[in-house]
Design a protein around this motif. Structure first.
Motif, PDB file in Angstrom:
ATOM      1  N   VAL A 103       0.766  -1.176  -0.056  1.00  0.00           N
ATOM      2  CA  VAL A 103      -0.123   0.111  -0.169  1.00  0.00           C
ATOM      3  C   VAL A 103       0.980   1.353  -0.081  1.00  0.00           C
ATOM      4  N   ALA A 104       1.794   1.293   0.854  1.00  0.00           N
ATOM      5  CA  ALA A 104       2.808   2.480   0.802  1.00  0.00           C
ATOM      6  C   ALA A 104       3.484   2.690  -0.653  1.00  0.00           C
ATOM      7  N   ALA A 105       3.955   1.545  -1.301  1.00  0.00           N
ATOM      8  CA  ALA A 105       4.387   1.856  -2.522  1.00  0.00           C
ATOM      9  C   ALA A 105       3.621   2.387  -3.386  1.00  0.00           C
ATOM     10  N   ARG A 106       2.097   2.067  -3.558  1.00  0.00           N
ATOM     11  CA  ARG A 106       1.206   2.426  -4.496  1.00  0.00           C
ATOM     12  C   ARG A 106       0.938   3.956  -4.216  1.00  0.00           C
ATOM     13  N   LEU A 107       0.897   4.170  -2.701  1.00  0.00           N
ATOM     14  CA  LEU A 107       0.545   5.574  -2.276  1.00  0.00           C
ATOM     15  C   LEU A 107       1.868   6.517  -3.012  1.00  0.00           C
ATOM     16  N   THR A 108       2.952   5.916  -2.582  1.00  0.00           N
ATOM     17  CA  THR A 108       4.125   6.790  -3.055  1.00  0.00           C
ATOM     18  C   THR A 108       4.256   7.018  -4.421  1.00  0.00           C
ATOM     19  N   ALA A 109       3.620   6.393  -5.312  1.00  0.00           N
ATOM     20  CA  ALA A 109       3.773   6.411  -6.944  1.00  0.00           C
ATOM     21  C   ALA A 109       2.850   7.263  -7.477  1.00  0.00           C
ATOM     22  N   ARG A 110       1.534   7.683  -6.520  1.00  0.00           N
ATOM     23  CA  ARG A 110       0.761   8.346  -6.981  1.00  0.00           C
ATOM     24  C   ARG A 110       1.224  10.129  -7.212  1.00  0.00           C
ATOM     25  N   ALA A 111       0.462  10.902  -7.671  1.00  0.00           N
ATOM     26  CA  ALA A 111       0.801  12.364  -8.360  1.00  0.00           C
ATOM     27  C   ALA A 111       0.423  13.201  -7.001  1.00  0.00           C
ATOM     28  N   ARG A 112      -0.493  12.606  -5.953  1.00  0.00           N
ATOM     29  CA  ARG A 112      -0.940  13.229  -4.965  1.00  0.00           C
ATOM     30  C   ARG A 112      -1.726  14.566  -5.399  1.00  0.00           C
ATOM     31  N   LYS A 113      -2.636  14.124  -6.230  1.00  0.00           N
ATOM     32  CA  LYS A 113      -3.595  15.223  -6.746  1.00  0.00           C
ATOM     33  C   LYS A 113      -5.135  14.758  -6.275  1.00  0.00           C
ATOM     34  N   GLY A 114      -5.678  15.548  -5.179  1.00  0.00           N
ATOM     35  CA  GLY A 114      -6.647  15.038  -4.456  1.00  0.00           C
ATOM     36  C   GLY A 114      -6.592  14.335  -3.232  1.00  0.00           C
ATOM     37  N   ILE A 115      -7.406  14.572  -2.448  1.00  0.00           N
ATOM     38  CA  ILE A 115      -7.324  14.347  -1.024  1.00  0.00           C
ATOM     39  C   ILE A 115      -7.664  12.661  -0.838  1.00  0.00           C
ATOM     40  N   VAL A 116      -6.576  11.972  -0.169  1.00  0.00           N
ATOM     41  CA  VAL A 116      -6.552  10.368   0.105  1.00  0.00           C
ATOM     42  C   VAL A 116      -6.322  10.269   1.421  1.00  0.00           C
ATOM     43  N   GLY A 117      -7.279   9.743   2.159  1.00  0.00           N
ATOM     44  CA  GLY A 117      -6.885   9.123   3.425  1.00  0.00           C
ATOM     45  C   GLY A 117      -6.543   7.732   3.427  1.00  0.00           C
ATOM     46  N   ALA A 118      -6.023   7.244   4.700  1.00  0.00           N
ATOM     47  CA  ALA A 118      -5.660   5.928   4.867  1.00  0.00           C
ATOM     48  C   ALA A 118      -6.350   5.466   6.056  1.00  0.00           C
ATOM     49  N   ASN A 119      -6.761   4.250   5.975  1.00  0.00           N
ATOM     50  CA  ASN A 119      -7.899   3.589   7.194  1.00  0.00           C
ATOM     51  C   ASN A 119      -6.742   2.419   7.800  1.00  0.00           C
ATOM     52  N   LEU A 120      -6.523   2.613   8.868  1.00  0.00           N
ATOM     53  CA  LEU A 120      -5.656   1.552   9.681  1.00  0.00           C
ATOM     54  C   LEU A 120      -6.139   0.753  10.650  1.00  0.00           C
ATOM     55  N   GLY A 121      -5.705  -0.575  10.367  1.00  0.00           N
ATOM     56  CA  GLY A 121      -6.105  -1.854  11.551  1.00  0.00           C
ATOM     57  C   GLY A 121      -4.957  -2.547  12.018  1.00  0.00           C
ATOM     58  N   LYS A 122      -5.192  -3.283  12.892  1.00  0.00           N
ATOM     59  CA  LYS A 122      -4.173  -4.311  13.407  1.00  0.00           C
ATOM     60  C   LYS A 122      -4.522  -5.752  12.599  1.00  0.00           C
ATOM     61  N   ASN A 123      -3.399  -6.500  12.649  1.00  0.00           N
ATOM     62  CA  ASN A 123      -3.755  -7.891  12.437  1.00  0.00           C
ATOM     63  C   ASN A 123      -4.230  -8.473  13.386  1.00  0.00           C
ATOM     64  N   ARG A 124      -5.008  -9.508  12.714  1.00  0.00           N
ATOM     65  CA  ARG A 124      -6.020 -10.498  13.630  1.00  0.00           C
ATOM     66  C   ARG A 124      -5.105 -11.463  14.629  1.00  0.00           C
TER      67      ARG A 124
END
Length: 366
Positions: A121-142
């Motif tokens: 997920v971090a790699a994909r977010l790094t690759a985007r142009a950051r045009k527009g607001i994108v939040g990230a929803n975080l959880g814990k492993n089961r």
């Protein structure tokens, strides 16, 4: 979710999760507008030093792995939220785990935080142009032995890449997760994730929001409101899916275990939203989510105290054209009640539980 009105009946012939996978694949191959529409300035919303072109966003759960955030922004949402993402990849619960309740315009899921993990997920977010607001929803492993450590790892990893972060402690599909909403747990968790974010030392630290359940008792609502006011949390998302099963449900899938979303969630989630707004005296920005399927629904969330509104389940039945309709009808609601800007309507109806006729009522005390 379907991409066009024509595709909707075809996708419904497939199992729900398979239809979702095909939708993501179609979006990845370019089946989206080339650019987002221009929104009316009356819908522009500024929060947390972020400029939202409109207050209507896509909730977490659709784009779990940050595969299509920019495609969804081009459909006209003011922001989108990826995830839920956990530190390590996770398969989630056994199939089937996603069910349509067409007669009720609802969905039940017991996905179990299935995702590809922070690294991808971090790699994909790094690759985007950051045009527009994108939040990230975080959880814990089961199987995490230390839930706080999992959330802190997510915050530290995605703070440089997301416009805001969400601490999801309210999914009903991870055993023990909702226990983190208890007063004895949530205050310490907020303190830890805020420290993890601040340790990254960014020029602009992303706001941290807490996502809560709609099934809280009055005492639990009081506790969360008090902790929120005393902590450095930046906002609250109200709410996640519900484990309740209203007697009005008609679908044969209604008894399936998991979280219920869609139309049946609208009334209870909006009532909790209004209560949180009252208990926090409007001092903490709120995001309203749960059962939004029209401009009047979005307006009711805003009047109940939401500065921003999210949707997801209604797109399953109405497709992405719903986004433009909601914005258009929201403008009609604002004009009808004498508001020149959406911010003026925030909390205007929170003095009473928003239900039934209140959803279409005139502004209170204006």
């Amino acid at each position: 979710m379907a991409l066009t009105t024509l595709a909707l009946p075809l996708l419904r012939l497939l199992p729900a999760e398979r239809a979702h996978e095909l939708t993501i694949r179609a979006l990845k191959t370019g089946l989206a507008p080339s650019r987002p529409p221009i929104d009316d300035p009356a819908l522009a919303t500024r929060l947390w030093q972020l400029n939202f072109p409109n207050p209507i966003g896509l909730a977490a759960g659709f784009d779990k792995n940050a595969e299509v955030p920019d495609a969804m922004l081009r459909w006209g949402v003011g922001f989108t939220e990826i995830g839920t993402v956990t530190p390590r990849p996770q398969a989630g619960n056994p199939l089937p785990r996603l069910f349509r309740l067409a007669e009720d315009q609802a969905v039940i899921n017991r996905m179990g935080f299935n995702n590809e993990g922070l690294g991808i997920v971090a790699a994909r977010l790094t690759a985007r142009a950051r045009k527009g607001i994108v939040g990230a929803n975080l959880g814990k492993n089961r199987d995490a032995a230390d839930a706080t450590a999992d959330y802190c790892r997510g915050v530290a990893t995605l703070a440089p890449l997301a416009d805001y972060l969400v601490i999801n402690i309210s999914s009903p599909n991870t055993p023990g997760l909702r226990d983190l909403q208890r007063r004895s747990e949530v205050g310490a968790l907020i303190h830890a994730v805020v420290e993890a974010r601040d340790a990254v030392r960014l020029d602009r630290a992303p706001p941290i929001l807490l996502k809560i359940a709609p099934d809280l008792t009055r005492q639990e609502i009081d506790d969360i409101a008090e902790v929120a006011l005393q902590s450095k949390i930046d906002g609250i998302i109200v709410s996640n899916t519900t484990v309740a099963r209203p007697a009005t449900l008609r679908s044969a899938n209604a008894p399936e275990p998991g979280g219920l979303s869609g139309k049946p969630l609208f009334e209870p989630s909006t009532a909790v939203l209004a209560e949180i707004y009252r208990r926090t005296q409007g001092r903490i920005p709120l995001v309203g989510v749960g059962g939004v399927s029209s401009g009047e629904d979005a307006y009711a969330k805003i009047r109940a105290g939401a500065s921003l509104v999210q949707l997801y389940s209604a797109l399953v039945y109405q497709g992405p054209a719903l986004i433009a309709r909601i914005k258009r009808d929201l403008l009609v609601c604002l004009k009808r009640d004498g508001f020149s800007h959406v911010a003026e309507a925030v909390g205007s109806g929170a003095g009473r539980v928003v239900s039934g006729a209140d959803r279409l009522g005139a502004r209170d005390g204006a």
